[in-house]
Design a protein around this motif. Sequence first.
Motif, mmCIF file in Angstrom:
data_model
loop_
_atom_site.group_PDB
_atom_site.id
_atom_site.type_symbol
_atom_site.label_atom_id
_atom_site.label_comp_id
_atom_site.label_asym_id
_atom_site.label_seq_id
_atom_site.Cartn_x
_atom_site.Cartn_y
_atom_site.Cartn_z
ATOM 1 N N ILE A 155 0.821 -1.221 0.000
ATOM 2 C CA ILE A 155 0.000 0.000 0.000
ATOM 3 C C ILE A 155 0.853 1.268 0.000
ATOM 4 C CG2 ILE A 155 -1.667 1.376 1.329
ATOM 5 C CD1 ILE A 155 -3.065 -1.284 2.035
ATOM 6 N N PRO A 156 1.873 1.406 0.874
ATOM 7 C CA PRO A 156 2.655 2.649 0.848
ATOM 8 C C PRO A 156 3.314 2.916 -0.509
ATOM 9 C CG PRO A 156 3.120 1.421 2.857
ATOM 10 C CD PRO A 156 2.302 0.519 1.963
ATOM 11 N N GLN A 157 3.792 1.870 -1.179
ATOM 12 C CA GLN A 157 4.444 2.046 -2.476
ATOM 13 C C GLN A 157 3.433 2.418 -3.557
ATOM 14 O OE1 GLN A 157 5.895 -1.780 -1.377
ATOM 15 N NE2 GLN A 157 7.766 -1.393 -2.549
ATOM 16 N N VAL A 158 2.274 1.779 -3.558
ATOM 17 C CA VAL A 158 1.266 2.054 -4.587
ATOM 18 C C VAL A 158 0.675 3.448 -4.397
ATOM 19 C CG1 VAL A 158 -0.988 1.343 -5.495
ATOM 20 C CG2 VAL A 158 0.765 -0.376 -5.032
ATOM 21 N N MET A 159 0.527 3.897 -3.174
ATOM 22 C CA MET A 159 -0.027 5.232 -2.919
ATOM 23 C C MET A 159 1.003 6.341 -3.137
ATOM 24 S SD MET A 159 -3.193 4.788 -2.476
ATOM 25 C CE MET A 159 -3.734 6.381 -1.892
ATOM 26 N N ASP A 160 2.243 5.995 -3.383
ATOM 27 C CA ASP A 160 3.281 6.958 -3.766
ATOM 28 C C ASP A 160 3.230 7.068 -5.284
ATOM 29 O OD1 ASP A 160 5.534 8.455 -4.316
ATOM 30 O OD2 ASP A 160 6.950 7.002 -3.480
ATOM 31 N N PHE A 161 2.343 7.927 -5.796
ATOM 32 C CA PHE A 161 2.044 7.988 -7.227
ATOM 33 C C PHE A 161 3.282 8.190 -8.093
ATOM 34 C CE2 PHE A 161 -1.965 10.055 -5.441
ATOM 35 C CZ PHE A 161 -2.577 8.838 -5.235
ATOM 36 N N ALA A 162 4.258 8.923 -7.586
ATOM 37 C CA ALA A 162 5.448 9.229 -8.379
ATOM 38 C C ALA A 162 6.324 8.007 -8.612
ATOM 39 C CB ALA A 162 6.263 10.328 -7.699
ATOM 40 N N ALA A 217 5.113 4.545 -7.926
ATOM 41 C CA ALA A 217 4.342 3.300 -7.853
ATOM 42 C C ALA A 217 4.575 2.379 -9.036
ATOM 43 C CB ALA A 217 2.854 3.612 -7.710
ATOM 44 N N GLN A 218 5.109 2.900 -10.147
ATOM 45 C CA GLN A 218 5.369 2.044 -11.305
ATOM 46 C C GLN A 218 6.372 0.936 -10.980
ATOM 47 O OE1 GLN A 218 6.156 5.299 -11.230
ATOM 48 N NE2 GLN A 218 8.337 5.476 -11.650
ATOM 49 N N LYS A 219 7.087 1.075 -9.872
ATOM 50 C CA LYS A 219 8.031 0.040 -9.460
ATOM 51 C C LYS A 219 7.307 -1.217 -8.969
ATOM 52 C CE LYS A 219 11.451 3.522 -8.255
ATOM 53 N NZ LYS A 219 12.090 4.254 -7.160
ATOM 54 N N VAL A 220 6.008 -1.098 -8.680
ATOM 55 C CA VAL A 220 5.203 -2.237 -8.247
ATOM 56 C C VAL A 220 4.513 -2.827 -9.474
ATOM 57 C CG1 VAL A 220 3.293 -3.009 -6.792
ATOM 58 C CG2 VAL A 220 4.805 -1.175 -5.994
ATOM 59 N N ASP A 221 4.703 -4.097 -9.702
ATOM 60 C CA ASP A 221 4.082 -4.789 -10.828
ATOM 61 C C ASP A 221 2.559 -4.714 -10.690
ATOM 62 O OD1 ASP A 221 3.132 -6.564 -12.732
ATOM 63 O OD2 ASP A 221 4.368 -8.248 -12.057
ATOM 64 N N PRO A 222 1.834 -4.148 -11.692
ATOM 65 C CA PRO A 222 0.375 -4.039 -11.586
ATOM 66 C C PRO A 222 -0.324 -5.395 -11.475
ATOM 67 C CG PRO A 222 1.177 -2.922 -13.570
ATOM 68 C CD PRO A 222 2.350 -3.526 -12.883
ATOM 69 N N ALA A 223 0.355 -6.469 -11.800
ATOM 70 C CA ALA A 223 -0.231 -7.801 -11.622
ATOM 71 C C ALA A 223 -0.357 -8.159 -10.143
ATOM 72 C CB ALA A 223 0.618 -8.843 -12.344
ATOM 73 N N LYS A 224 0.293 -7.389 -9.271
ATOM 74 C CA LYS A 224 0.240 -7.670 -7.833
ATOM 75 C C LYS A 224 -0.922 -6.971 -7.136
ATOM 76 C CE LYS A 224 5.055 -8.812 -7.312
ATOM 77 N NZ LYS A 224 6.270 -8.606 -6.548
ATOM 78 N N TYR A 225 -1.686 -6.167 -7.870
ATOM 79 C CA TYR A 225 -2.858 -5.534 -7.276
ATOM 80 C C TYR A 225 -3.998 -5.519 -8.284
ATOM 81 C CZ TYR A 225 -0.911 -1.278 -9.517
ATOM 82 O OH TYR A 225 -0.397 -0.363 -10.394
ATOM 83 N N TYR A 226 -5.211 -5.305 -7.771
ATOM 84 C CA TYR A 226 -6.425 -5.277 -8.584
ATOM 85 C C TYR A 226 -6.905 -3.835 -8.649
ATOM 86 C CZ TYR A 226 -11.201 -6.505 -10.023
ATOM 87 O OH TYR A 226 -12.388 -6.618 -10.689
ATOM 88 N N PHE A 227 -7.059 -3.301 -9.864
ATOM 89 C CA PHE A 227 -7.449 -1.894 -10.041
ATOM 90 C C PHE A 227 -8.410 -1.834 -11.226
ATOM 91 C CE2 PHE A 227 -5.437 2.614 -10.716
ATOM 92 C CZ PHE A 227 -6.611 3.214 -10.337
ATOM 93 N N VAL A 229 -9.165 -0.705 -16.770
ATOM 94 C CA VAL A 229 -8.144 -1.518 -16.112
ATOM 95 C C VAL A 229 -6.996 -0.567 -15.811
ATOM 96 C CG1 VAL A 229 -6.585 -3.484 -16.344
ATOM 97 C CG2 VAL A 229 -8.870 -3.571 -17.386
ATOM 98 N N GLY A 230 -6.744 -0.346 -14.522
ATOM 99 C CA GLY A 230 -5.815 0.702 -14.136
ATOM 100 C C GLY A 230 -4.498 0.223 -13.594
ATOM 101 N N LYS A 231 -3.557 1.171 -13.574
ATOM 102 C CA LYS A 231 -2.289 0.983 -12.879
ATOM 103 C C LYS A 231 -1.839 2.346 -12.366
ATOM 104 C CE LYS A 231 0.359 0.884 -17.160
ATOM 105 N NZ LYS A 231 1.285 0.120 -17.989
ATOM 106 N N VAL A 232 -0.994 2.314 -11.349
ATOM 107 C CA VAL A 232 -0.534 3.524 -10.683
ATOM 108 C C VAL A 232 0.945 3.724 -10.977
ATOM 109 C CG1 VAL A 232 -0.391 4.723 -8.461
ATOM 110 C CG2 VAL A 232 -2.198 3.040 -8.839
ATOM 111 N N GLY A 233 1.363 4.978 -11.133
ATOM 112 C CA GLY A 233 2.776 5.284 -11.304
ATOM 113 C C GLY A 233 3.004 6.489 -12.183
#
Length: 154
Positions: free
Chosen positions: A95-102, A104-114, A138-142
């Motif tokens: 959660i802390p990494q995904v909510m860091d919008f700048a 968050a692309q470092k987190v594989d979007p396959a690891k969360y549901y958006f 179908v979203g992703k953050v970053g």
Amino acid sequence: MTLNSEFLFSMKAPLLPPLDGGASSAGHLLPILVAEGGTFEGPKLSGRIVAGGDWFRMRNDGSGVLDVRLAIQTADGAFIHLTYGGRLVVPPDLIPQVMDFANAQKVDPAKYYFRSLITFETGHPDYVWLNDVVAVGVGKVGHGGVSYDVHLIK
């Protein structure tokens, strides 16, 4: 009956940092406003995001509830209102990494549901067909915000 979809557009929305609205009985309120520079592009419509925000709420179980309103303008000048709800479900440790919008692309979007369910409203004659359809995003953050691939559900 088979569910069919058609690619409508890709959207990129830069976001301002969440505003901390505090905890409520329904979850933690974190309104997020869209910054300038948002765009959408697809085979049937393209343009820019004019204004909007997400009245985001992080539920007590750790999943996020989307409540988004956007005003967009097509390249030919039509204004369209988008409304969508959805879910952002992220493992607690991410959660802390995904909510860091700048970053968050470092987190594989396959690891969360958006995912989001989008409806449209416009009075422009070239786009009134949007008033009678729904779309799924179908979203992703970053990269400073969120991006969606939006598909019209037929």
